[in-house]
Write a protein that holds these residues in place. Sequence first.
Motif, mmCIF file in Angstrom:
data_model
loop_
_atom_site.group_PDB
_atom_site.id
_atom_site.type_symbol
_atom_site.label_atom_id
_atom_site.label_comp_id
_atom_site.label_asym_id
_atom_site.label_seq_id
_atom_site.Cartn_x
_atom_site.Cartn_y
_atom_site.Cartn_z
ATOM 1 N N TRP A 71 -4.569 -32.984 0.948
ATOM 2 C CA TRP A 71 -5.839 -33.711 0.884
ATOM 3 C C TRP A 71 -6.085 -34.461 2.196
ATOM 4 O O TRP A 71 -5.288 -35.280 2.624
ATOM 5 C CB TRP A 71 -5.794 -34.693 -0.280
ATOM 6 C CG TRP A 71 -7.131 -35.255 -0.664
ATOM 7 C CD1 TRP A 71 -7.656 -36.439 -0.274
ATOM 8 C CD2 TRP A 71 -8.092 -34.645 -1.526
ATOM 9 N NE1 TRP A 71 -8.888 -36.630 -0.835
ATOM 10 C CE2 TRP A 71 -9.188 -35.535 -1.611
ATOM 11 C CE3 TRP A 71 -8.138 -33.452 -2.219
ATOM 12 C CZ2 TRP A 71 -10.310 -35.255 -2.375
ATOM 13 C CZ3 TRP A 71 -9.255 -33.174 -2.992
ATOM 14 C CH2 TRP A 71 -10.326 -34.072 -3.060
ATOM 15 N N GLY A 72 -7.206 -34.144 2.824
ATOM 16 C CA GLY A 72 -7.558 -34.806 4.078
ATOM 17 C C GLY A 72 -6.650 -34.436 5.235
ATOM 18 O O GLY A 72 -6.766 -34.994 6.329
ATOM 19 N N ARG B 55 -4.493 -33.121 -7.180
ATOM 20 C CA ARG B 55 -3.374 -33.473 -8.027
ATOM 21 C C ARG B 55 -2.194 -33.853 -7.129
ATOM 22 O O ARG B 55 -2.208 -33.599 -5.929
ATOM 23 C CB ARG B 55 -2.957 -32.302 -8.928
ATOM 24 C CG ARG B 55 -4.040 -31.839 -9.917
ATOM 25 C CD ARG B 55 -4.221 -32.828 -11.044
ATOM 26 N NE ARG B 55 -5.132 -32.321 -12.074
ATOM 27 C CZ ARG B 55 -6.431 -32.514 -12.096
ATOM 28 N NH1 ARG B 55 -7.012 -33.195 -11.107
ATOM 29 N NH2 ARG B 55 -7.186 -32.032 -13.071
ATOM 30 N N MET B 56 -1.164 -34.430 -7.736
ATOM 31 C CA MET B 56 0.081 -34.667 -7.025
ATOM 32 C C MET B 56 1.017 -33.499 -7.356
ATOM 33 O O MET B 56 1.577 -33.429 -8.452
ATOM 34 C CB MET B 56 0.726 -35.988 -7.459
ATOM 35 C CG MET B 56 -0.011 -37.246 -7.052
ATOM 36 S SD MET B 56 -0.099 -37.539 -5.271
ATOM 37 C CE MET B 56 1.607 -37.395 -4.803
ATOM 38 N N ALA C 147 -0.748 -40.146 -15.833
ATOM 39 C CA ALA C 147 0.326 -39.521 -15.063
ATOM 40 C C ALA C 147 0.535 -38.063 -15.468
ATOM 41 O O ALA C 147 0.764 -37.198 -14.618
ATOM 42 C CB ALA C 147 1.621 -40.316 -15.248
ATOM 43 N N LYS C 148 0.435 -37.772 -16.761
ATOM 44 C CA LYS C 148 0.673 -36.410 -17.235
ATOM 45 C C LYS C 148 -0.385 -35.425 -16.735
ATOM 46 O O LYS C 148 -0.138 -34.207 -16.731
ATOM 47 C CB LYS C 148 0.713 -36.386 -18.765
ATOM 48 C CG LYS C 148 -0.600 -36.783 -19.436
ATOM 49 C CD LYS C 148 -0.448 -36.820 -20.939
ATOM 50 C CE LYS C 148 -1.752 -37.210 -21.630
ATOM 51 N NZ LYS C 148 -1.585 -37.311 -23.099
ATOM 52 N N ASN C 149 -1.536 -35.931 -16.310
ATOM 53 C CA ASN C 149 -2.585 -35.073 -15.766
ATOM 54 C C ASN C 149 -2.566 -35.015 -14.238
ATOM 55 O O ASN C 149 -3.199 -34.152 -13.637
ATOM 56 C CB ASN C 149 -3.963 -35.566 -16.212
ATOM 57 C CG ASN C 149 -4.137 -35.518 -17.707
ATOM 58 O OD1 ASN C 149 -3.602 -34.630 -18.375
ATOM 59 N ND2 ASN C 149 -4.875 -36.470 -18.258
ATOM 60 N N LEU C 150 -1.835 -35.942 -13.635
ATOM 61 C CA LEU C 150 -1.811 -36.039 -12.175
ATOM 62 C C LEU C 150 -0.660 -35.261 -11.545
ATOM 63 O O LEU C 150 -0.852 -34.526 -10.580
ATOM 64 C CB LEU C 150 -1.718 -37.507 -11.761
ATOM 65 C CG LEU C 150 -1.593 -37.793 -10.255
ATOM 66 C CD1 LEU C 150 -2.808 -37.278 -9.492
ATOM 67 C CD2 LEU C 150 -1.400 -39.290 -10.019
ATOM 68 N N PHE C 151 0.547 -35.398 -12.111
ATOM 69 C CA PHE C 151 1.732 -34.790 -11.502
ATOM 70 C C PHE C 151 1.925 -33.369 -12.035
ATOM 71 O O PHE C 151 2.110 -33.164 -13.233
ATOM 72 C CB PHE C 151 2.966 -35.643 -11.775
ATOM 73 C CG PHE C 151 2.896 -36.994 -11.120
ATOM 74 C CD1 PHE C 151 3.259 -37.149 -9.787
ATOM 75 C CD2 PHE C 151 2.440 -38.101 -11.817
ATOM 76 C CE1 PHE C 151 3.172 -38.386 -9.174
ATOM 77 C CE2 PHE C 151 2.357 -39.350 -11.207
ATOM 78 C CZ PHE C 151 2.723 -39.494 -9.883
ATOM 79 N N PHE D 118 -0.245 -34.825 -2.228
ATOM 80 C CA PHE D 118 -1.552 -35.014 -2.859
ATOM 81 C C PHE D 118 -2.466 -33.963 -2.263
ATOM 82 O O PHE D 118 -2.761 -33.970 -1.061
ATOM 83 C CB PHE D 118 -2.063 -36.415 -2.546
ATOM 84 C CG PHE D 118 -3.302 -36.813 -3.312
ATOM 85 C CD1 PHE D 118 -3.313 -36.798 -4.690
ATOM 86 C CD2 PHE D 118 -4.443 -37.221 -2.640
ATOM 87 C CE1 PHE D 118 -4.447 -37.193 -5.403
ATOM 88 C CE2 PHE D 118 -5.578 -37.613 -3.339
ATOM 89 C CZ PHE D 118 -5.579 -37.598 -4.722
ATOM 90 N N GLY D 119 -2.895 -33.008 -3.076
ATOM 91 C CA GLY D 119 -3.683 -31.905 -2.537
ATOM 92 C C GLY D 119 -4.524 -31.227 -3.596
ATOM 93 O O GLY D 119 -4.509 -31.602 -4.764
#
Length: 296
Positions: free
Chosen positions: A282-283, A210-211, A191-195, A265-266
Amino acid sequence: MLDAICTLDKSQDEPYSVFKFQKLSRDEIEEYRQFLLCPVCRQKAFYRKASKDGKAACFGSRYHKLDCSEFKPSQAKLREEQDALEVNQQLVNSDALVIDFSKPATVKTAGDKQRAKSKKASSSKSTPPEKLACDVDEVAGSELSEGDPVIPQKRVATQGLEKLLNSLLRGSDLADSDLWVYTDEKYRWRAKNLFVNFADAEPTENGAPRMYWGTISHSDKSMTWLNPADCQDVGIPIDEFQKALFHQFAIKERRDIEGAGIIMFGKCFWNKGKTRKIIQLWGKDTKRMFISKSED
């Protein structure tokens, strides 16, 4: 809020009443609005111009401290606090969290209402939930190795974008957690790397997504770009899906998104001149973005 302070001049705070602020030139408003703080608790604030239907111009903040005299808990703020508690509890009790991009919002948006009508009119036969597929030519999170469980079967929490955003805005531990978060069945992240807050956004290697989350300061005149608060060098292009996005969240004018919370999410990358960081959905799928309009 009828007053705010502007910190554009680092040597001193410039106080503004909303009446004084709205008399500034258009260019001054666009520049100063990125440097507004609540005059009491000094948390970041936003400016919303007068609406077409007669609502007055105002200042607001989604970051007031609980003991701030300007903080007036609305039903939306109380709901955000509850969402933060729920997500924090999931961090403690779960081995993993799965993001459900199709989970409907608690507060019904125009898109939710339309989907509800379509569901009612369709066959009662159940269908499996839609799978989120990342672009195969771009690197995402940690890809599972052969033999790894697709998603752990014990203590797995599921959460939609609305509550994740609310929890982040209200200071949950999500952005600092080591919990595994699945964006689909194939990719997982700590989570700490995603948000990532918009103010901390940096282009990633190979365009990995990432979020991204935070609040919107304002949009351009044509409402084809969103400008996050606290960062003058980040922009979110929405022109290719603007109509669908605005219908989904009942956005009709610039005032509707000034001060709104947003999560998406992008991927982040530089423009050609490397003067501005672009965050692209994203997409271009609007289900991977959630906007929470401010009630201030």
